[in-house]
Design an enzyme around this catalytic site. Structure first.
Site, mmCIF file in Angstrom:
data_model
loop_
_atom_site.group_PDB
_atom_site.id
_atom_site.type_symbol
_atom_site.label_atom_id
_atom_site.label_comp_id
_atom_site.label_asym_id
_atom_site.label_seq_id
_atom_site.Cartn_x
_atom_site.Cartn_y
_atom_site.Cartn_z
ATOM 1 N N ARG A 232 -3.906 -12.890 12.132
ATOM 2 C CA ARG A 232 -4.838 -11.799 11.776
ATOM 3 C C ARG A 232 -6.204 -12.034 12.418
ATOM 4 N NH1 ARG A 232 -3.298 -6.915 9.310
ATOM 5 N NH2 ARG A 232 -5.360 -6.853 8.385
ATOM 6 N N ARG B 238 -7.929 -7.046 19.489
ATOM 7 C CA ARG B 238 -8.476 -5.692 19.324
ATOM 8 C C ARG B 238 -9.913 -5.613 19.845
ATOM 9 N NH1 ARG B 238 -6.002 -4.896 13.232
ATOM 10 N NH2 ARG B 238 -4.008 -3.952 13.805
ATOM 11 N N TYR C 279 5.173 1.086 6.830
ATOM 12 C CA TYR C 279 3.822 1.505 6.415
ATOM 13 C C TYR C 279 3.814 2.203 5.051
ATOM 14 C CZ TYR C 279 1.695 0.338 10.949
ATOM 15 O OH TYR C 279 1.196 -0.317 12.049
ATOM 16 N N PHE D 18 -4.138 9.748 7.494
ATOM 17 C CA PHE D 18 -3.715 9.442 8.867
ATOM 18 C C PHE D 18 -2.247 9.025 8.951
ATOM 19 C CE2 PHE D 18 -5.779 5.655 7.053
ATOM 20 C CZ PHE D 18 -4.776 4.703 7.176
ATOM 21 N N THR E 5 -9.127 -4.202 11.677
ATOM 22 C CA THR E 5 -8.297 -2.996 11.854
ATOM 23 C C THR E 5 -8.962 -2.031 12.844
ATOM 24 O OG1 THR E 5 -7.476 -3.234 9.609
ATOM 25 C CG2 THR E 5 -7.247 -1.062 10.605
ATOM 26 N N LYS F 214 2.108 -2.494 19.777
ATOM 27 C CA LYS F 214 2.356 -1.077 19.512
ATOM 28 C C LYS F 214 2.579 -0.321 20.831
ATOM 29 C CE LYS F 214 -0.341 -1.159 15.220
ATOM 30 N NZ LYS F 214 -1.495 -0.592 14.493
ATOM 31 N N GLU G 156 8.329 -7.592 6.173
ATOM 32 C CA GLU G 156 8.368 -6.950 7.485
ATOM 33 C C GLU G 156 9.402 -7.601 8.406
ATOM 34 O OE1 GLU G 156 4.230 -7.055 8.661
ATOM 35 O OE2 GLU G 156 3.680 -5.592 7.119
ATOM 36 N N ASN H 80 -4.881 0.814 18.201
ATOM 37 C CA ASN H 80 -5.383 -0.565 18.146
ATOM 38 C C ASN H 80 -4.386 -1.624 18.607
ATOM 39 O OD1 ASN H 80 -3.792 -0.559 15.906
ATOM 40 N ND2 ASN H 80 -5.400 -0.988 14.416
ATOM 41 N N VAL I 115 -9.393 2.987 16.157
ATOM 42 C CA VAL I 115 -8.494 2.487 15.107
ATOM 43 C C VAL I 115 -7.072 3.053 15.245
ATOM 44 C CG1 VAL I 115 -9.117 4.247 13.353
ATOM 45 C CG2 VAL I 115 -8.340 2.000 12.627
ATOM 46 N N HIS J 110 0.060 -4.991 15.777
ATOM 47 C CA HIS J 110 0.211 -5.140 14.316
ATOM 48 C C HIS J 110 0.419 -6.617 13.995
ATOM 49 C CE1 HIS J 110 1.659 -4.726 10.215
ATOM 50 N NE2 HIS J 110 2.570 -5.630 10.554
HETATM 51 P P1 DAT Z 1 -3.970 -3.359 9.917
HETATM 52 O O1 DAT Z 1 -3.125 -2.824 11.045
HETATM 53 O O2 DAT Z 1 -5.204 -4.046 10.433
HETATM 54 O O3 DAT Z 1 -3.185 -4.229 8.961
HETATM 55 P P2 DAT Z 1 -3.834 -1.264 7.903
HETATM 56 O O4 DAT Z 1 -2.603 -1.925 7.408
HETATM 57 O O5 DAT Z 1 -4.907 -0.926 6.920
HETATM 58 O O6 DAT Z 1 -4.523 -2.118 9.070
HETATM 59 O O7 DAT Z 1 -3.452 0.088 8.642
HETATM 60 C C1 DAT Z 1 -2.297 0.153 9.452
HETATM 61 C C2 DAT Z 1 -2.631 0.935 10.690
HETATM 62 O O8 DAT Z 1 -2.988 2.271 10.310
HETATM 63 C C3 DAT Z 1 -3.825 0.419 11.495
HETATM 64 O O9 DAT Z 1 -3.493 -0.642 12.354
HETATM 65 C C4 DAT Z 1 -4.239 1.644 12.222
HETATM 66 C C5 DAT Z 1 -3.951 2.773 11.229
HETATM 67 N N1 DAT Z 1 -5.176 3.106 10.501
HETATM 68 C C6 DAT Z 1 -5.758 2.395 9.516
HETATM 69 N N2 DAT Z 1 -6.872 2.989 9.078
HETATM 70 C C7 DAT Z 1 -6.983 4.129 9.808
HETATM 71 C C8 DAT Z 1 -7.917 5.192 9.842
HETATM 72 N N3 DAT Z 1 -8.961 5.217 9.032
HETATM 73 N N4 DAT Z 1 -7.713 6.198 10.732
HETATM 74 C C9 DAT Z 1 -6.639 6.190 11.560
HETATM 75 N N5 DAT Z 1 -5.721 5.215 11.579
HETATM 76 C C10 DAT Z 1 -5.891 4.201 10.717
HETATM 77 MG MG MG Z 2 -1.683 -3.766 7.613
#
Ligand code: DAT
Ligand code: MG
Length: 169
Positions: free
Chosen positions: A105, A122, A69, A77, A111, A29, A146, A132, A129, A135
């Site tokens: 993963r 991470r 996303y 968020f 996350t 990222k 994706e 982080n 978060v 991805h």
């Molecule tokens: P991951 O990236 O581990 O697959 P995710 O798909 O649930 O997690 O979320 C995508 C991204 O969104 C994550 O890397 C960071 C952001 N994110 C997730 N939960 C969040 C939160 N509670 N507050 C802020 N950003 C968040």
């Molecule tokens: Mg995800």
């Protein structure tokens, strides 16, 4: 007839992406790029034994990020996430290998970096978060979706890996 051809094609396609040919989408990222973590992250995937088939530096458009996303569109968020992800370049990659989706993963960590163990990306390189650094696709189906969002077919390179026999029995 068309249905039959499509089914056969879909099956060939799926089979091609399982076992040692499984693929996942990984992206460093914008914070990871700014913080000079690209080399370190690539190094971890290389040393693990995974095979790189796609790599590019992308300034992602808002529409690409919103599609990427889409499942999170109702989260509070979401807008901040899109702003952050479009704030600078992303290093988009496709890695291939046995169980690469699940293993990537695990290499990423949780996350929330606060829940990520030391030794994970991470867990080692970030704190919040919303920053982080990396991805990784969360399932084989997400990986396929994706990869096709971020890469054209011709951007993925099939090449013979001379170290394969030292990585797989
Ligand atoms: P991951 O990236 O581990 O697959 P995710 O798909 O649930 O997690 O979320 C995508 C991204 O969104 C994550 O890397 C960071 C952001 N994110 C997730 N939960 C969040 C939160 N509670 N507050 C802020 N950003 C968040
Ligand atoms: Mg995800």
């Amino acid at each position: 007839m068309i249905c039959l051809v499509l089914t056969i094609f879909a099956n060939i396609f799926q089979t091609a992406w399982t076992g040692v040919n499984e693929r996942t989408f990984v992206a460093v990222k914008p914070d990871g790029v700014h913080r000079r973590l690209v080399g370190e992250i690539i190094r971890r995937f290389e040393r693990k034994g995974f095979h790189l088939v796609g790599l590019k530096l992308v300034q992602a458009s808002e529409s690409l990020l919103k599609a990427h996303y889409w499942e999170l569109r109702d989260k509070p968020f979401f807008n901040g996430l899109i702003r952050y992800m479009s704030s600078g370049p992303v290093v988009a990659m496709v890695w291939q290998g046995l169980d690469v989706v699940k293993t990537a993963r695990r290499m990423l960590g949780e996350t929330n970096p606060a829940d990520s163990l030391p030794g994970t990306i991470r867990g080692d390189y970030c704190l919040e978060v919303g920053r982080n650094v990396i991805h990784g696709s969360d399932s084989v189906e997400s990986a396929q979706r994706e990869i096709s969002l971020w890469f054209q077919n011709q951007e993925l390179t099939c090449w013979e890996d001379s170290s394969q026999h030292w990585i797989y029995e």
